[in-house]
Design an enzyme around this catalytic site. Structure first.
Site, PDB file in Angstrom:
ATOM      1  CG  ASP A   1      -2.088   0.963   1.104  1.00 27.02           C
ATOM      2  OD1 ASP A   1      -3.206   0.488   0.856  1.00 27.02           O
ATOM      3  OD2 ASP A   1      -1.884   2.193   1.207  1.00 27.02           O
TER       4      ASP A   1
ATOM      5  CG  ASP B   1     -10.092  -1.907  -2.711  1.00 30.60           C
ATOM      6  OD1 ASP B   1     -10.965  -1.204  -3.238  1.00 30.60           O
ATOM      7  OD2 ASP B   1     -10.222  -2.420  -1.579  1.00 30.60           O
TER       8      ASP B   1
ATOM      9  CB  CYS C   1     -16.302   1.628  -2.168  1.00 32.40           C
ATOM     10  SG  CYS C   1     -15.073   2.691  -1.393  1.00 32.40           S
TER      11      CYS C   1
END
Length: 431
Positions: free
Chosen positions: A263, A309, A362
């Site tokens: 990340d 993501d 999302c």
């Protein structure tokens, strides 16, 4: 605390949010610290009132004619909780700890409450500036889609097949939770929220501690399944964060092959180590960036599947974070779009010929989804989207295909269509 006292407290918290322009979580925490007599049930009920008021902030202000904290609570009780004007008046009695009695105007507004003539941002409770973007995606379904985002989200669990043989076995071990099987994910269990918004303490359950279950929205479970990763593959989870999807991928791969979890923000990776141990995962290598350096440079051109993501506005999670919608600004969207371009370009370097990028957000904004991929494919001519039908077939998710909204390049899940958070998933194959 009495129901009336809880409503007075909710009005107080909303006033603090408005005056200090702060997140609801901070205002609720401070209220709890300064009112230690309030028990956990009281605090949960007050939080539920506050969040429900924020869910219906625009529509509540519309029917009441103004957006004061008191008006928002009144409008919410009428619209969100379906209370009659008489029932509301009984609570707003002016007695000890209760809010002041209803004025004649307030009573009239509650009796005539209707959103029939309200514009879409009011009826759907969302910021007006994103209406053109949402209209492009939803068309005539705009208001129903956005109204579905004002509902409370359920608590979804993913059954960890590295630790338990089947969803049924996990379900049977947790009868006291009242969980039901999720309709779309073959690995999910769902717990409906209680009236006061409180959920069970799942993380203290023996089955959770043993790694049988993970808390994960059904949409997030489906996003992982749509990656169609297989045992033996080389996979990079480029925005792994706390590791929710990393864990799901590891179970799909049956601990065979290799997942590299990294990340851009090393702090977000902190929880992943304990979660991997608890879940019995053995095929994940956590790559923590140090000093801003790329942690997976040595993997360029070697990876079968890169999961992106992507950082996004989070609009698809507004059921869980209703105050976030009113803090969203155009500048935030532009920042996220630049971050999405950066992480997609990084993913392109990692994928080997014949490999794929699984792009997930999302969000329900086309700018962060199809349009982000259009721009990416202009920069990288070797990538093409895998058709939605092929995505669903590879993942064995035919039921999802019957209800999900299909976009130019991917699939858009929404509370209205799929009963999940608003996840977008697309898969790009490298020629």
């Amino acid at each position: 605390m009495t129901p009336a006292a809880r409503i007075s407290a909710a009005i107080e918290v909303l006033a603090d949010i408005e005056a200090r322009r702060r997140p609801a979580t901070d205002a609720l925490k401070d209220w709890g610290l300064s009112h230690r007599f309030a028990g956990s049930k009281d605090r949960a009920a007050i939080a539920s009132l506050v969040y429900d008021s924020l869910r219906r902030k625009a529509s509540a202000a519309w029917i009441m004619g103004k957006g004061t904290p008191r008006s928002l609570v009144l409008g919410m009780l009428r619209l969100q909780r379906g209370m009659t004007p008489e029932a509301i008046a009984a609570i707003f009695s002016g007695e000890r700890f209760a809010p002041e009695p209803l004025s004649a105007t307030e009573r009239e507004k509650l009796e005539g409450a209707s959103l029939e003539a309200a514009p879409a941002p009011v009826a759907g409770d969302f910021p007006e500036w994103i209406e053109p973007s949402l209209q492009r995606l939803f068309g005539e379904d705009l208001v129903p889609e956005m109204q579905a985002l004002t509902a409370r989200a359920p608590l979804d669990l993913r059954v960890n097949t590295l630790k338990v043989a089947s969803r049924g076995e996990a379900h049977d071990a947790l009868p006291h939770l009242g969980a039901v099987e999720t309709p779309l994910s073959p690995l999910g269990l769902r717990i409906v929220p209680s009236e006061d918004g409180r959920g069970p303490a799942v993380q203290s359950e023996p089955e959770f501690i043993k790694g049988w279950i993970e808390i994960q929205d059904e949409g997030s479970q489906l996003a992982a399944l749509l990656s169609a990763v297989k045992p033996g593959e080389q996979v990079v989870d480029l925005c792994a964060g706390g590791g929710g999807k990393t864990l799901a991928l590891a179970a799909m791969m049956e601990n065979h092959g290799q997942i590299y979890a990294t990340d851009g923000d090393a702090r977000r990776l902190a929880p992943i180590h304990d979660r991997l141990t608890r879940a019995g995962v053995r095929n994940v290598q956590v790559r923590t960036p140090r000093g801003g350096a790329d942690a997976v440079t040595d993997l360029n051109g070697r990876i079968d599947c890169v999961l992106v993501d992507a950082p996004c506005t989070g609009i698809g999670t507004w059921r869980r974070n209703p105050d976030a919608k009113w803090r969203l600004r155009p500048g935030s969207l532009e920042v996220r779009r630049k971050e999405q371009a950066t992480v997609l370009d990084r993913a392109a370097d990692l994928v080997k010929p014949g490999g794929r990028i699984v792009y997930i957000t999302c969000s329900i904004l086309p700018e962060e989804n199809d349009e982000a991929l259009s721009a990416f494919m202009e920069r990288h001519a070797g990538f093409k989207p895998i058709p939605a039908t092929d995505m669903l077939s590879s993942a064995g998710l035919s039921r999802l295909g019957e209800v999900v909204r299909r976009t130019k390049y991917g699939l858009q899940m929404t509370p209205l269509k799929t009963g999940t958070d608003g996840f977008y998933v697309a898969v790009l194959a490298r020629g």
